[in-house]
Design a protein around this motif. Structure first.
Motif, PDB file in Angstrom:
ATOM      1  N   THR A 276      -7.833  -0.046   7.674  1.00  0.00           N
ATOM      2  CA  THR A 276      -6.433  -0.463   7.487  1.00  0.00           C
ATOM      3  C   THR A 276      -6.030  -0.366   6.024  1.00  0.00           C
ATOM      4  O   THR A 276      -4.919   0.066   5.697  1.00  0.00           O
ATOM      5  CB  THR A 276      -6.226  -1.899   8.002  1.00  0.00           C
ATOM      6  OG1 THR A 276      -6.573  -1.957   9.387  1.00  0.00           O
ATOM      7  CG2 THR A 276      -4.784  -2.342   7.829  1.00  0.00           C
ATOM      8  N   LEU A 277      -6.938  -0.764   5.138  1.00  0.00           N
ATOM      9  CA  LEU A 277      -6.680  -0.610   3.708  1.00  0.00           C
ATOM     10  C   LEU A 277      -6.426   0.861   3.374  1.00  0.00           C
ATOM     11  O   LEU A 277      -5.449   1.199   2.680  1.00  0.00           O
ATOM     12  CB  LEU A 277      -7.870  -1.137   2.908  1.00  0.00           C
ATOM     13  CG  LEU A 277      -7.821  -0.946   1.391  1.00  0.00           C
ATOM     14  CD1 LEU A 277      -6.676  -1.736   0.781  1.00  0.00           C
ATOM     15  CD2 LEU A 277      -9.144  -1.351   0.756  1.00  0.00           C
ATOM     16  N   GLY A 278      -7.295   1.742   3.875  1.00  0.00           N
ATOM     17  CA  GLY A 278      -7.099   3.166   3.634  1.00  0.00           C
ATOM     18  C   GLY A 278      -5.798   3.672   4.219  1.00  0.00           C
ATOM     19  O   GLY A 278      -5.112   4.521   3.624  1.00  0.00           O
TER      20      GLY A 278
ATOM     21  N   PHE B 124      -2.932   2.015   4.625  1.00  0.00           N
ATOM     22  CA  PHE B 124      -1.793   1.635   3.791  1.00  0.00           C
ATOM     23  C   PHE B 124      -1.765   2.442   2.493  1.00  0.00           C
ATOM     24  O   PHE B 124      -0.694   2.778   1.974  1.00  0.00           O
ATOM     25  CB  PHE B 124      -1.824   0.133   3.488  1.00  0.00           C
ATOM     26  CG  PHE B 124      -1.248  -0.713   4.587  1.00  0.00           C
ATOM     27  CD1 PHE B 124       0.090  -0.640   4.906  1.00  0.00           C
ATOM     28  CD2 PHE B 124      -2.057  -1.572   5.320  1.00  0.00           C
ATOM     29  CE1 PHE B 124       0.630  -1.404   5.934  1.00  0.00           C
ATOM     30  CE2 PHE B 124      -1.539  -2.335   6.347  1.00  0.00           C
ATOM     31  CZ  PHE B 124      -0.183  -2.251   6.657  1.00  0.00           C
ATOM     32  N   MET B 125      -2.928   2.775   1.979  1.00  0.00           N
ATOM     33  CA  MET B 125      -2.967   3.631   0.796  1.00  0.00           C
ATOM     34  C   MET B 125      -2.383   5.012   1.106  1.00  0.00           C
ATOM     35  O   MET B 125      -1.597   5.563   0.324  1.00  0.00           O
ATOM     36  CB  MET B 125      -4.406   3.765   0.297  1.00  0.00           C
ATOM     37  CG  MET B 125      -4.983   2.492  -0.297  1.00  0.00           C
ATOM     38  SD  MET B 125      -6.698   2.700  -0.853  1.00  0.00           S
ATOM     39  CE  MET B 125      -6.475   3.882  -2.203  1.00  0.00           C
TER      40      MET B 125
ATOM     41  N   MET C  69      -4.536  -6.582   3.948  1.00  0.00           N
ATOM     42  CA  MET C  69      -4.596  -5.186   3.504  1.00  0.00           C
ATOM     43  C   MET C  69      -3.201  -4.630   3.249  1.00  0.00           C
ATOM     44  O   MET C  69      -3.012  -3.744   2.406  1.00  0.00           O
ATOM     45  CB  MET C  69      -5.318  -4.337   4.549  1.00  0.00           C
ATOM     46  CG  MET C  69      -6.800  -4.679   4.725  1.00  0.00           C
ATOM     47  SD  MET C  69      -7.747  -4.680   3.162  1.00  0.00           S
ATOM     48  CE  MET C  69      -7.831  -6.466   2.814  1.00  0.00           C
TER      49      MET C  69
ATOM     50  N   GLY D 231      -3.228  -2.924  -0.067  1.00  0.00           N
ATOM     51  CA  GLY D 231      -3.241  -1.469   0.028  1.00  0.00           C
ATOM     52  C   GLY D 231      -2.231  -0.761  -0.866  1.00  0.00           C
ATOM     53  O   GLY D 231      -2.602   0.136  -1.641  1.00  0.00           O
TER      54      GLY D 231
ATOM     55  N   CYS E  69      -6.656   9.411  -3.318  1.00  0.00           N
ATOM     56  CA  CYS E  69      -6.165   8.426  -2.339  1.00  0.00           C
ATOM     57  C   CYS E  69      -6.456   8.880  -0.912  1.00  0.00           C
ATOM     58  O   CYS E  69      -6.966   8.113  -0.088  1.00  0.00           O
ATOM     59  CB  CYS E  69      -4.662   8.213  -2.516  1.00  0.00           C
ATOM     60  SG  CYS E  69      -4.221   6.905  -3.666  1.00  0.00           S
TER      61      CYS E  69
ATOM     62  N   ASP F   6      -9.130   7.279   1.956  1.00  0.00           N
ATOM     63  CA  ASP F   6      -8.745   6.959   3.323  1.00  0.00           C
ATOM     64  C   ASP F   6      -9.699   7.616   4.309  1.00  0.00           C
ATOM     65  O   ASP F   6     -10.150   6.988   5.283  1.00  0.00           O
ATOM     66  CB  ASP F   6      -7.312   7.423   3.581  1.00  0.00           C
ATOM     67  CG  ASP F   6      -6.811   7.012   4.965  1.00  0.00           C
ATOM     68  OD1 ASP F   6      -7.307   6.006   5.495  1.00  0.00           O
ATOM     69  OD2 ASP F   6      -5.933   7.701   5.506  1.00  0.00           O
TER      70      ASP F   6
ATOM     71  N   SER G 236     -12.806   5.711   4.489  1.00  0.00           N
ATOM     72  CA  SER G 236     -12.659   4.406   5.141  1.00  0.00           C
ATOM     73  C   SER G 236     -12.866   4.505   6.654  1.00  0.00           C
ATOM     74  O   SER G 236     -13.307   3.547   7.293  1.00  0.00           O
ATOM     75  CB  SER G 236     -11.276   3.812   4.837  1.00  0.00           C
ATOM     76  OG  SER G 236     -10.253   4.447   5.599  1.00  0.00           O
TER      77      SER G 236
END
Length: 408
Positions: A29-31, A33-34, A157, A161, A177, A181, A184
């Protein structure tokens, strides 16, 4: 009530399989949003066009709607674990291709949007499969707590993110970036790889259109699940505020960009706090009344936000709206995942995702049209009041939902 029971219910963390899934989901999820921020940045940098920037949202949302229902029928005929692993690999491959085009450069913007759309299609197929994991891995009395843990990790996140994407974009550029992702998804794959096979329990979905129609017939006949999705549509179509924020900021607060940024932060902060304090809600075991009350609070808070001329009072109303939204989403998802037979869960989860995608976009359109005829504040107030009335109607028309009864 003790403090420990007021905080997030962490009993599901006792399950090793759930812990691995949660870690993988959080990192991916972090990836995600990035990548969302990176795509917006790259498309704007390539075109300097608001129309192309708007097409990013379309490329992400359309596949969720178009692919969603048919993917749900497919998921209800297959091993959900295998489906999830395959779609995770597909999403990772798209991120690697996005990284490759960023490092090589000189690709048309259409290629970037096409990769985003393909990745969203894989996500649309994987999400209904993932929707069965929590109710299959956890005891029924811990399902709501497991969903709350997923929600709080996702909201955290969402805060982290975009900020991390800005740092990485500034230091290392677009390609890194996208590459992060792609990496991730490795943890997401690892989290699901150790699960047992998860075929549907009960009769498998019929192929093609027949399977989709079976899922829609279930939704039409199950009053509680139908009422839950109708309440979500009422909240998003009638009162979704984000498209109105720039106009309201201009009308009420002089167009200060710092204030505009705080609007979104206040919503997210309210959601994080509400989920972190969701222990009493998840232990209550009555998601229907909680969802109705939370959705009504969402509408009332946004109507009050439209009326206020104080920036601090407005931010307080938005934080309250964000908290109410988090409680409503958690309760709705709990209803869907505990009231739907496993053999239908992929299709119903897909329908829930379609509602979640279409509702906010229609709400943004509604708000923009009303604001064009009147003002941003009027669009907010009328939307909030209409949301209240619609939620009250669903509650009156669906006593099983209002009273937390277990019936259909």
């Amino acid at each position: 009530m003790s403090l420990s029971r007021s905080l997030l219910d962490v009993r599901p963390l006792g399950s090793l399989a759930f812990r691995r899934l949660l870690i993988g989901r959080t990192v991916s999820t972090l990836g995600g949003f990035m990548t969302m921020v990176t795509v917006m940045y790259q498309v704007w940098d390539m075109t300097h066009s608001a129309a192309w920037s708007g097409a990013v949202g379309l490329a992400q949302a359309l596949p969720m709607v178009v692919v969603g229902l048919s993917a749900g029928a497919w998921v209800d005929r297959a091993d959900r674990r295998r489906v999830y692993l395959a779609t995770t690999i597909g999403q990772a491959a798209c991120s690697l291709l996005l990284a490759a085009q960023a490092f090589t450069g000189h690709v048309p913007v259409v290629v970037v949007l096409l990769l985003v759309a393909v990745q969203a299609s894989f996500a649309a197929a994987g999400a209904p499969a993932a929707g069965v994991f929590v109710p299959r891995l956890l005891p029924k009395d811990q399902v709501a707590a497991g969903l709350a843990l997923n929600a709080v990790s996702g909201q955290a996140m969402m805060l982290l993110g975009p900020a991390l994407a800005g740092v990485v974009l500034g230091w290392w550029g677009i390609g890194v970036c996208y590459l992060l992702d792609a990496l991730s998804f490795g943890l997401s794959f690892y989290g699901a790889f150790g699960l047992p096979a998860l075929p549907p329990e009960g009769e498998k979905s019929r192929p093609g259109l027949h399977g989709i129609l079976d899922g829609l017939r279930f939704l039409g006949g199950h009053r509680v699940v139908r009422g839950a999705l109708a309440t979500d549509l009422a909240a998003t179509v009638l009162a979704m505020p984000m498209s109105l924020f720039p106009l309201v900021n201009e009308e009420r607060f002089g167009g200060d960009p710092r204030t505009l940024g705080l609007f979104l932060s206040a919503l997210a902060l309210g959601g994080v706090v509400a989920t972190a304090l969701s222990g009493p809600v998840t232990r209550l075991g009555r998601p229907g009344p909680v969802m109705l009350c939370a959705s009504a609070t969402w509408g009332a808070a946004l109507a009050l936000f439209g009326l206020t001329t104080s920036a601090w009072a407005g931010l307080g109303m938005l934080a309250l709206a964000g908290a109410a939204d988090a409680a409503a989403v958690l309760s709705r998802t709990t209803i869907v995942q505990t009231r739907t037979p496993d053999a239908l869960l992929g299709r119903v989860t897909a329908a829930e995702l379609v509602v979640g995608q279409a509702g906010p976009h229609l709400g943004g359109l509604r708000g923009g049209l009303v604001a064009g005829w009147t003002s941003g504040a009027t669009a907010l107030v009328t939307g909030g009041v209409l949301c209240l009335l619609a939620v009250a109607y669903v509650g009156v028309a669906t006593p099983e939902l209002r009273d937390g009864q277990p019936g259909t």
